[in-house]
Every structure is written in structure tokens, then in C-alpha cells.
Motif scaffolding. Sequence first.
Motif, PDB file in Angstrom:
ATOM      1  N   SER A 177       1.787  72.693 -19.835  1.00  0.00           N
ATOM      2  CA  SER A 177       1.580  71.407 -19.179  1.00  0.00           C
ATOM      3  C   SER A 177       0.243  70.780 -19.595  1.00  0.00           C
ATOM      4  CB  SER A 177       1.661  71.554 -17.656  1.00  0.00           C
ATOM      5  OG  SER A 177       0.647  72.401 -17.187  1.00  0.00           O
ATOM      6  N   SER A 178       0.104  69.508 -19.282  1.00  0.00           N
ATOM      7  CA  SER A 178      -1.120  68.764 -19.592  1.00  0.00           C
ATOM      8  C   SER A 178      -1.942  68.576 -18.329  1.00  0.00           C
ATOM      9  CB  SER A 178      -0.780  67.380 -20.147  1.00  0.00           C
ATOM     10  OG  SER A 178      -0.063  67.475 -21.344  1.00  0.00           O
ATOM     11  N   MET A 180     -14.096  71.261 -26.948  1.00  0.00           N
ATOM     12  CA  MET A 180     -14.598  70.240 -26.033  1.00  0.00           C
ATOM     13  C   MET A 180     -13.855  68.936 -26.309  1.00  0.00           C
ATOM     14  SD  MET A 180     -18.321  68.374 -25.804  1.00  0.00           S
ATOM     15  CE  MET A 180     -19.201  69.867 -26.018  1.00  0.00           C
ATOM     16  N   TYR A 181     -13.479  68.264 -25.249  1.00  0.00           N
ATOM     17  CA  TYR A 181     -12.804  66.976 -25.342  1.00  0.00           C
ATOM     18  C   TYR A 181     -13.797  65.909 -24.898  1.00  0.00           C
ATOM     19  CZ  TYR A 181      -9.354  63.319 -24.551  1.00  0.00           C
ATOM     20  OH  TYR A 181      -8.651  62.143 -24.589  1.00  0.00           O
ATOM     21  N   LYS A 182     -13.911  64.831 -25.644  1.00  0.00           N
ATOM     22  CA  LYS A 182     -14.857  63.767 -25.304  1.00  0.00           C
ATOM     23  C   LYS A 182     -14.106  62.503 -24.904  1.00  0.00           C
ATOM     24  CE  LYS A 182     -18.586  65.407 -28.235  1.00  0.00           C
ATOM     25  NZ  LYS A 182     -19.506  65.090 -29.328  1.00  0.00           N
ATOM     26  N   ILE A 183     -14.496  61.972 -23.758  1.00  0.00           N
ATOM     27  CA  ILE A 183     -13.958  60.702 -23.290  1.00  0.00           C
ATOM     28  C   ILE A 183     -15.011  59.650 -23.611  1.00  0.00           C
ATOM     29  CG2 ILE A 183     -13.209  59.361 -21.293  1.00  0.00           C
ATOM     30  CD1 ILE A 183     -12.529  62.050 -19.915  1.00  0.00           C
ATOM     31  N   PRO A 184     -14.693  58.681 -24.470  1.00  0.00           N
ATOM     32  CA  PRO A 184     -15.686  57.658 -24.803  1.00  0.00           C
ATOM     33  C   PRO A 184     -15.928  56.719 -23.615  1.00  0.00           C
ATOM     34  CG  PRO A 184     -13.590  57.173 -25.867  1.00  0.00           C
ATOM     35  CD  PRO A 184     -13.435  58.496 -25.176  1.00  0.00           C
ATOM     36  N   LEU A 185     -17.191  56.400 -23.384  1.00  0.00           N
ATOM     37  CA  LEU A 185     -17.561  55.505 -22.291  1.00  0.00           C
ATOM     38  C   LEU A 185     -18.488  54.421 -22.826  1.00  0.00           C
ATOM     39  CD1 LEU A 185     -18.428  58.204 -19.591  1.00  0.00           C
ATOM     40  CD2 LEU A 185     -16.274  56.949 -19.825  1.00  0.00           C
ATOM     41  N   SER A 186     -18.513  53.280 -22.154  1.00  0.00           N
ATOM     42  CA  SER A 186     -19.429  52.202 -22.510  1.00  0.00           C
ATOM     43  C   SER A 186     -19.618  51.300 -21.304  1.00  0.00           C
ATOM     44  CB  SER A 186     -18.901  51.405 -23.704  1.00  0.00           C
ATOM     45  OG  SER A 186     -17.677  50.783 -23.362  1.00  0.00           O
ATOM     46  N   LEU A 238      -8.403  67.710 -22.723  1.00  0.00           N
ATOM     47  CA  LEU A 238      -8.183  68.961 -23.445  1.00  0.00           C
ATOM     48  C   LEU A 238      -6.828  68.942 -24.131  1.00  0.00           C
ATOM     49  CD1 LEU A 238      -9.600  71.395 -20.739  1.00  0.00           C
ATOM     50  CD2 LEU A 238     -10.787  70.585 -22.763  1.00  0.00           C
ATOM     51  N   GLU A 239      -6.487  70.064 -24.727  1.00  0.00           N
ATOM     52  CA  GLU A 239      -5.166  70.230 -25.335  1.00  0.00           C
ATOM     53  C   GLU A 239      -4.211  70.711 -24.244  1.00  0.00           C
ATOM     54  OE1 GLU A 239      -6.116  74.651 -27.045  1.00  0.00           O
ATOM     55  OE2 GLU A 239      -7.103  72.946 -27.940  1.00  0.00           O
ATOM     56  N   ASP A 240      -2.905  70.699 -24.534  1.00  0.00           N
ATOM     57  CA  ASP A 240      -1.959  71.245 -23.554  1.00  0.00           C
ATOM     58  C   ASP A 240      -2.270  72.716 -23.322  1.00  0.00           C
ATOM     59  OD1 ASP A 240      -0.735  68.808 -23.278  1.00  0.00           O
ATOM     60  OD2 ASP A 240       0.941  69.284 -24.608  1.00  0.00           O
ATOM     61  N   ILE A 241      -1.969  73.194 -22.139  1.00  0.00           N
ATOM     62  CA  ILE A 241      -2.237  74.589 -21.777  1.00  0.00           C
ATOM     63  C   ILE A 241      -1.375  75.501 -22.654  1.00  0.00           C
ATOM     64  CG2 ILE A 241      -2.130  76.284 -19.912  1.00  0.00           C
ATOM     65  CD1 ILE A 241      -2.557  73.887 -17.962  1.00  0.00           C
ATOM     66  N   PRO A 242      -1.994  76.465 -23.351  1.00  0.00           N
ATOM     67  CA  PRO A 242      -1.240  77.344 -24.252  1.00  0.00           C
ATOM     68  C   PRO A 242      -0.160  78.153 -23.516  1.00  0.00           C
ATOM     69  CG  PRO A 242      -3.607  77.610 -24.574  1.00  0.00           C
ATOM     70  CD  PRO A 242      -3.428  76.764 -23.349  1.00  0.00           C
ATOM     71  N   ALA A 243       0.930  78.432 -24.228  1.00  0.00           N
ATOM     72  CA  ALA A 243       2.043  79.185 -23.640  1.00  0.00           C
ATOM     73  C   ALA A 243       1.666  80.636 -23.354  1.00  0.00           C
ATOM     74  CB  ALA A 243       3.256  79.133 -24.568  1.00  0.00           C
ATOM     75  N   ASP A 244       0.744  81.194 -24.133  1.00  0.00           N
ATOM     76  CA  ASP A 244       0.400  82.608 -23.975  1.00  0.00           C
ATOM     77  C   ASP A 244      -0.896  82.825 -23.180  1.00  0.00           C
ATOM     78  OD1 ASP A 244      -1.309  81.530 -25.850  1.00  0.00           O
ATOM     79  OD2 ASP A 244      -1.166  83.215 -27.236  1.00  0.00           O
ATOM     80  N   ILE A 245      -1.252  81.878 -22.360  1.00  0.00           N
ATOM     81  CA  ILE A 245      -2.508  81.955 -21.606  1.00  0.00           C
ATOM     82  C   ILE A 245      -2.403  82.968 -20.468  1.00  0.00           C
ATOM     83  CG2 ILE A 245      -1.947  80.149 -19.949  1.00  0.00           C
ATOM     84  CD1 ILE A 245      -4.864  79.159 -20.337  1.00  0.00           C
ATOM     85  N   TYR A 246      -3.534  83.574 -20.135  1.00  0.00           N
ATOM     86  CA  TYR A 246      -3.587  84.431 -18.950  1.00  0.00           C
ATOM     87  C   TYR A 246      -3.511  83.556 -17.711  1.00  0.00           C
ATOM     88  CZ  TYR A 246      -5.294  88.269 -21.871  1.00  0.00           C
ATOM     89  OH  TYR A 246      -5.419  89.236 -22.830  1.00  0.00           O
ATOM     90  N   TYR A 247      -2.718  84.007 -16.764  1.00  0.00           N
ATOM     91  CA  TYR A 247      -2.667  83.289 -15.496  1.00  0.00           C
ATOM     92  C   TYR A 247      -3.948  83.559 -14.734  1.00  0.00           C
ATOM     93  CZ  TYR A 247       2.374  82.650 -16.226  1.00  0.00           C
ATOM     94  OH  TYR A 247       3.600  82.297 -16.710  1.00  0.00           O
ATOM     95  N   GLY A 248      -4.332  82.622 -13.883  1.00  0.00           N
ATOM     96  CA  GLY A 248      -5.517  82.836 -13.072  1.00  0.00           C
ATOM     97  C   GLY A 248      -6.285  81.552 -12.806  1.00  0.00           C
ATOM     98  N   ASP A 249      -7.510  81.736 -12.377  1.00  0.00           N
ATOM     99  CA  ASP A 249      -8.356  80.613 -11.978  1.00  0.00           C
ATOM    100  C   ASP A 249      -9.243  80.166 -13.138  1.00  0.00           C
ATOM    101  OD1 ASP A 249      -7.387  80.640  -9.327  1.00  0.00           O
ATOM    102  OD2 ASP A 249      -8.736  82.300  -8.846  1.00  0.00           O
TER     103      ASP A 249
END
Length: 141
Positions: free
Chosen positions: A50-51, A88-94, A106-117
Motif C-alpha cells: 500500500s501507499s 528520503m522523499y522530498k516534497i517541494p515547497l515555496s 516514500l515508495e510503496d510499502i515493500p511486499a517482504d517488509i517486517y510487520y510492526g511499528d
Amino acid sequence: MKKLLKNIAALILIIVSLNACGSDSEGADLTKPTADISLTRESGIYSPGSSILINADFMDDQALKECQVTIASIRSLKGWDTDWDAEMYKIPLSGKEMSYTSTRVLEDIPADIYYGDYQLSFKVLDESNNYTVYTIDITIE
């Protein structure tokens, strides 16, 4: 009389110099930017694939620059191995104020990620590089 005129001229020169020095520091931007950032999912619970979307309002008294978004697992913050090493993801501001609605970070959450906080970190910078850091906790299950 000549000595008096020299003293007056020296005094005027000192006053002008002090005023010139003071004007530089008065113009310095020392105020940190602020933000109101929230997840589009109130629960903060996400699944692999998911995103992560946010709503955000950014404000500064002079000029905004960017918002740097990073993520770390709570485990890695305590010294364990990193579970998700997203760039790191950058959101441009002005300007002085900007708003974003349902913006992907960020990128979409990887499929093989550890569950948790996990903890999202938002470093909001202005053009003078003053910054404020905000964090939001999420759970991946």
C-alpha cells in the motif's frame, strides 16, 4: 575646535558603523517553519504494497523550501537492523504557505517488509535552513 570636530566625526562614523552592522542581523530569518501533517488513514495501519498518503499544511514567515520525509522501524530506532531502507522523499515547497491533499510519500510499502511499528519523520525546512521535525507513528500488518 579642530579636536572637537574630529571627535564628532569619529562619533558619527562609529554610529553609522553600528547601524550598518545591526541591519544585517535584523534581517536574518530565525523563525522555524511549521506544519500540520496527518495521514489519510486515521488508523495509521498499513499493509505491504500500500501507499502512505498525507494531508499537510506548511507555513513560514519568510519562504518555505522543502519537506524531507523518511521512515524507520521502531526496532531500528532501538539499534536493531533496518527493516525498510526507503530513500528520503522530498516534497517541494515555496512561498509562505502550501497545502497538499492525499499526497503520496516514500515508495510503496515493500511486499517482504517486517510487520510492526514504524515512525515517519517530516523535516520541514525554510529557505534559511531553519527546520522543524514532526513524527507520526504507523503500523504495518
